[in-house]
Design a protein around this motif. Structure first.
Motif, PDB file in Angstrom:
ATOM      1  N   GLU A   5       0.847  -1.189   0.000  1.00 38.04           N
ATOM      2  CA  GLU A   5       0.000   0.000   0.000  1.00 38.04           C
ATOM      3  C   GLU A   5       0.886   1.244   0.000  1.00 38.04           C
ATOM      4  OE1 GLU A   5      -4.011  -0.480   2.233  1.00 38.04           O
ATOM      5  OE2 GLU A   5      -2.516  -1.481   3.481  1.00 38.04           O
ATOM      6  N   ARG A   7       0.717   5.302  -0.081  1.00 40.56           N
ATOM      7  CA  ARG A   7      -0.265   6.334   0.228  1.00 40.56           C
ATOM      8  C   ARG A   7       0.348   7.727   0.207  1.00 40.56           C
ATOM      9  NH1 ARG A   7      -2.933   3.125  -1.328  1.00 40.56           N
ATOM     10  NH2 ARG A   7      -4.476   1.784  -0.326  1.00 40.56           N
ATOM     11  N   ASP A   8      -0.230   8.585  -0.658  1.00 36.83           N
ATOM     12  CA  ASP A   8       0.129  10.006  -0.731  1.00 36.83           C
ATOM     13  C   ASP A   8       1.642  10.190  -0.861  1.00 36.83           C
ATOM     14  OD1 ASP A   8      -0.647  12.664  -0.890  1.00 36.83           O
ATOM     15  OD2 ASP A   8      -0.405  13.001   1.258  1.00 36.83           O
ATOM     16  N   ASP A  23      -0.988   7.222  -4.904  1.00 35.46           N
ATOM     17  CA  ASP A  23      -1.598   6.101  -4.179  1.00 35.46           C
ATOM     18  C   ASP A  23      -1.596   4.871  -5.084  1.00 35.46           C
ATOM     19  OD1 ASP A  23      -2.194   7.714  -1.995  1.00 35.46           O
ATOM     20  OD2 ASP A  23      -4.265   8.066  -2.606  1.00 35.46           O
ATOM     21  N   THR A  25      -2.214   0.421  -4.692  1.00 31.16           N
ATOM     22  CA  THR A  25      -2.451  -0.774  -3.891  1.00 31.16           C
ATOM     23  C   THR A  25      -2.193  -2.001  -4.757  1.00 31.16           C
ATOM     24  OG1 THR A  25      -4.123   0.315  -2.516  1.00 31.16           O
ATOM     25  CG2 THR A  25      -4.139  -2.097  -2.552  1.00 31.16           C
ATOM     26  N   GLY A  58       4.620  10.967   2.542  1.00 30.79           N
ATOM     27  CA  GLY A  58       3.727   9.844   2.343  1.00 30.79           C
ATOM     28  C   GLY A  58       4.213   8.605   3.068  1.00 30.79           C
TER      29      GLY A  58
END
Length: 244
Positions: A5, A7-8, A23, A25, A58
């Protein structure tokens, strides 16, 4: 279940903002492609995941653990394996010994010092050579292989540590159409045990093997979805029509 994952995620090099709020996943045992125009941030993102570049902002979680500030070695121990665009084989060693060294990477030092691992790992080395069509070339010097075979050797070396996630940066660059086809066939079986994140300019190749695509443009996610969804995306069509 999510294996990776992101994120940002942001990455800056001086005044250059290479990634901004990305982002991504990646699910376990899935093949995930990163595509986009030149300079869109694909390789920078891959290196940030591997730890070759540390993110400026992030977070990155892998297999349930925060690895944002982990070293490349720590990430590798958790199950990340990276193959860069430029091959990193040892050309003066045999094909066999290149793979053996990769397999030995997680062996205890005392085992290596007592020279016990070579015989014990022989079957494992041969299995990798056979999987990547190199068994008949085991005694050849790695530097004498064709470009495509050198790429397959490095993928075999990356798989030797039994990773949970393999990162590939343009593995088919410089290959013939036949070598690209064979590379796709060689990669598909690893899905049984390993997820894949791949940066690739050959869209036909990446669409044939990937379950999911993330499209980057100017350091940001332009679109994300299945291959079919990305093929229908008007935003993606515009970028590939006007900038690629």
């Amino acid at each position: 279940m999510a294996l990776l994952e992101v994120r940002d995620l942001g990455k800056t090099f001086g005044a250059l903002r290479a990634l901004g709020g990305v982002d991504v996943t990646v699910r376990a045992r899935s093949f995930h492609g990163l595509i986009g125009p030149n300079g869109s941030g694909k390789s920078t993102l891959l290196k940030a995941i591997a730890g070759a570049h540390f993110a400026s902002e992030g977070a990155i979680a892998f297999d349930g653990a925060d690895i944002t500030t982990a070293t490349p070695a720590e990430r590798a121990k958790r199950g990340l394996s990276l193959k860069f665009q430029i091959t990193a084989i040892l050309p003066e060693l045999s094909v066999y010994d290149n793979v053996l060294l990769a397999v030995q990477a997680d062996q205890p030092l005392w085992t290596l010092l007592r020279s016990k691992s070579r015989a014990a790992l022989h079957d494992e080395v041969l299995e990798l050579l056979e999987r990547f069509l190199l068994a008949d070339l085991a005694t050849d010097l790695a530097g004498e292989l064709s470009h495509g075979q050198q790429q397959w050797l490095e993928i075999a070396m990356a798989m030797a540590v039994k990773p949970k996630l393999l990162l590939l940066d343009e593995p088919t660059g410089g290959m013939s159409p036949e070598e690209r086809r064979v590379t796709g066939e060689l990669l598909m079986p690893i899905k049984e045990s390993c997820a894949l994140v791949i940066v690739e300019h050959d869209l036909d190749f990446i669409k044939d093997i990937c379950d999911h695509l993330t499209v980057l443009d100017q350091g940001q996610v332009l679109d994300d979805g299945t291959v079919a969804e990305i093929e229908r995306s008007s935003r993606v069509q515009e970028v590939y029509t006007t900038r690629v």
